[in-house]
Design a protein around this motif. Sequence first.
Motif, PDB file in Angstrom:
ATOM      1  N   ARG A 201       0.804  -1.220   0.000  1.00 29.99           N
ATOM      2  CA  ARG A 201       0.000   0.000   0.000  1.00 29.99           C
ATOM      3  C   ARG A 201       0.841   1.276   0.000  1.00 29.99           C
ATOM      4  N   PHE A 202       1.992   1.226   0.681  1.00 28.77           N
ATOM      5  CA  PHE A 202       2.819   2.440   0.787  1.00 28.77           C
ATOM      6  C   PHE A 202       4.286   2.135   0.453  1.00 28.77           C
ATOM      7  N   PRO A 203       4.577   1.772  -0.803  1.00 29.83           N
ATOM      8  CA  PRO A 203       5.971   1.457  -1.159  1.00 29.83           C
ATOM      9  C   PRO A 203       6.891   2.668  -1.033  1.00 29.83           C
ATOM     10  N   GLN A 204       6.319   3.900  -1.103  1.00 27.54           N
ATOM     11  CA  GLN A 204       7.147   5.100  -1.019  1.00 27.54           C
ATOM     12  C   GLN A 204       7.817   5.239   0.341  1.00 27.54           C
ATOM     13  N   ILE A 211      15.532   1.532   1.666  1.00 22.65           N
ATOM     14  CA  ILE A 211      15.660   0.080   1.864  1.00 22.65           C
ATOM     15  C   ILE A 211      14.688  -0.653   0.956  1.00 22.65           C
ATOM     16  N   GLU A 212      15.008  -1.902   0.701  1.00 24.64           N
ATOM     17  CA  GLU A 212      14.121  -2.755  -0.088  1.00 24.64           C
ATOM     18  C   GLU A 212      12.965  -3.222   0.800  1.00 24.64           C
ATOM     19  N   PHE A 341      12.609 -15.284   1.923  1.00 22.66           N
ATOM     20  CA  PHE A 341      11.643 -15.164   3.013  1.00 22.66           C
ATOM     21  C   PHE A 341      12.283 -14.313   4.100  1.00 22.66           C
ATOM     22  N   ASP A 342      11.841 -13.048   4.168  1.00 23.80           N
ATOM     23  CA  ASP A 342      12.465 -12.105   5.098  1.00 23.80           C
ATOM     24  C   ASP A 342      12.073 -12.372   6.544  1.00 23.80           C
ATOM     25  N   ARG A 343      10.936 -12.958   6.726  1.00 23.51           N
ATOM     26  CA  ARG A 343      10.504 -13.217   8.101  1.00 23.51           C
ATOM     27  C   ARG A 343       9.811 -14.557   8.171  1.00 23.51           C
ATOM     28  N   GLU A 344      10.140 -15.298   9.232  1.00 23.41           N
ATOM     29  CA  GLU A 344       9.465 -16.563   9.503  1.00 23.41           C
ATOM     30  C   GLU A 344       8.582 -16.372  10.730  1.00 23.41           C
TER      31      GLU A 344
END
Length: 717
Positions: A201-204, A211-212, A341-344
């Motif tokens: 919703r807010f990639p900006q 950061i990615e 997978f950035d978070r488990e």
Amino acid sequence: MDETQNKFKVKEALQKDVGRAICRIDPESIRQFGFSAGEVVLLQGNRKTPVRIMPCYPEDRGKQSIQMDGITRANAQVGLEDKIQILKVDANPASRVVLQSLTNGARLKDEDSRYIGTLIDGLPVLKGDKLRASLFGTKSTEFQVLETSPEGVVQINTSTAIRMKSDLPGESKSAQVAYEDIGGLGLQVRRIREMIELPLRFPQLFDRLGIEPPKGVLLHGPPGTGKTLTARAVANETDAFFISISGPEIMGKFYGESEARIRKVFEDASSHAPAIIFIDEIDAIAPKREDMGGEKQVERRVVAQLLALMDGLKSRGQVVVIGATNLPNALDPALRRPGRFDREIIIPIPDKHARQEILGIHTRGMPLDEDVRLDILAEKTHGFVGADLEALTREAAMITLRKILPEIDFNLSSIPYETLMTLQVKMLDFQEAMKEVEPSAIREFFVEVPSVKWEEVGGLEGIKQELEEAILWPLDYADLFQKTGAKPSKGILLHGPSGTGKTLLAKAVANESGVNFISIKGPELMNKFIGESERAVRDVFKKAKQASPTILFIDEIDTLIPKRGSEIGGASVSERVIGQFLTEMDGIEELQGVLVLAATNRLDLIDEALLRSGRFDLHLEVPKPDRRNRERIFEIHTANKPLAEEVSCSTLAEITEGMVGADIEFICRKAVMMAIRENIGKLKTSELSADRPIYITNQHFDKAIEQFKEMSKQTVN
């Protein structure tokens, strides 16, 4: 009215308000804008929808927020954290409302309209709104309002004529899942939302921080805890394009077909960005490559293709991948690193409070009797996951339904409305249903909690007090333990002569505590293959920790953990099992929520490392009973038995010096059998009439004691 102030931030609704078209705000805001509690108002989001406004509870006051459920959010076309305006509106009583079912399998006719009307009585609606009615059992049906009379905002009441329009082919679908339909996973849902909703919703925000944004979330936990349900809720609550695939359906029989299918899924998602790809049972398509043999080249290429798509040279854009598995350790390690997978997020087995929430969700549409206590059911359902609790409520509803089956005329096209209104699910129905549904979390080791109570254990008052303090107090007075920083015992060892009641005490503790009870026998953990026995020990402790609070009972522990280097424990397999067991009880990873209760009559054979503090903190000797305790044991075993007047438990206790509880139980059982044998003999010879009462006399007890002493002499010789 100041429009700049009349903006409220959207928050999740309370479980009790779901499907009731109720929105809650601060009572001060209700007064400030001239509303009254229970008044019908109009919410202005991307679409207008009517609701009833109510004051929020004290813990949520002082905030410029509005609590609304997923159906209302869908009607207003807003998401969580969005701003919405409240407007005054005149709501007329509805004389007629036409509804169309949106849920698969809902075969509803005009005859059902009277029943549906009672479920949605009081709801304010507008043409085009969706509403949900929880039918009997656990099934929710969604409807769309096609027409209202008069037009505009109307409120359904008991005199409203409800008409059902037949379903249009191809338009029905499963009921939408909102965040309020997930019980006991508040923390996990918040973490998933910040990982998925914010980037989409807010990639900006992420561009500004340089950061990615996160690109993937891996959900893992035991089966039935709500991994797929959570993904469905996220898909419904976000406006992102959603693709759901199951691991096995990717595989194809032609060379390169499997890899092409995965590429197609990611291409579709990229072309419809922002998008979510949900891969259920991801372990089926991305297992560890080092565990694959040379014949599994297709599987190797599929894993490599998935890794490249998730984080390769080509960016996949605004596409978030959600993976779900109950075997996280079977996944390829390259898949579990940041960037893929950035978070488990672990979806755990629900605790007591979570179970009560889940039961509340699945009993929304049930006509519950006044005696139903969901808090008591939550306490009794240790080890139950969400799917088990759903099955429990469904089974309770079916038990209620079976009661009226004999009264139903199967020649009728539908069940009369009057019959439906008599249905009520009682607490007894839930208790019966619990006999049919087993907890999934500990199914392999599931043991029915014994029905032995403290009163059935004769004497041993001091030991019972020690067990109560060590086991029941940490459960009943957890707050006191937390305030004082006290840690409950990890292990309790009961030792003493055979037949003194060690196993009976363990059964009574399991029943009194009401927690999960896992009983294991030493030999069943042993395996002829190297490493399998140690893995069996790890699995037992893993299951116990997952289903905590748990009592892990090991009878005759000396056979499982004998002294190392002794003749019994000299084998290398046995020594490795001992090492694994000692590490599980007090290693680097702390054992929480699990109490190990063990029993033995050979304390001298147990490995000394197990007897130290930190493993078995309490050593309780269960001695032979004295005269007073023997009298109490006789009273327990002769209760509800037709004793002759001359029989005295005190006298019996005096003449059974040196005997243990098991011996006394044998004597009582033998005396009863002698009385039965004697009466059967007299009945056959017509010396007695069949209706004459039977009595157990001193003579029967004397013979039983004499017979027991003769057996003991033979055993010694």
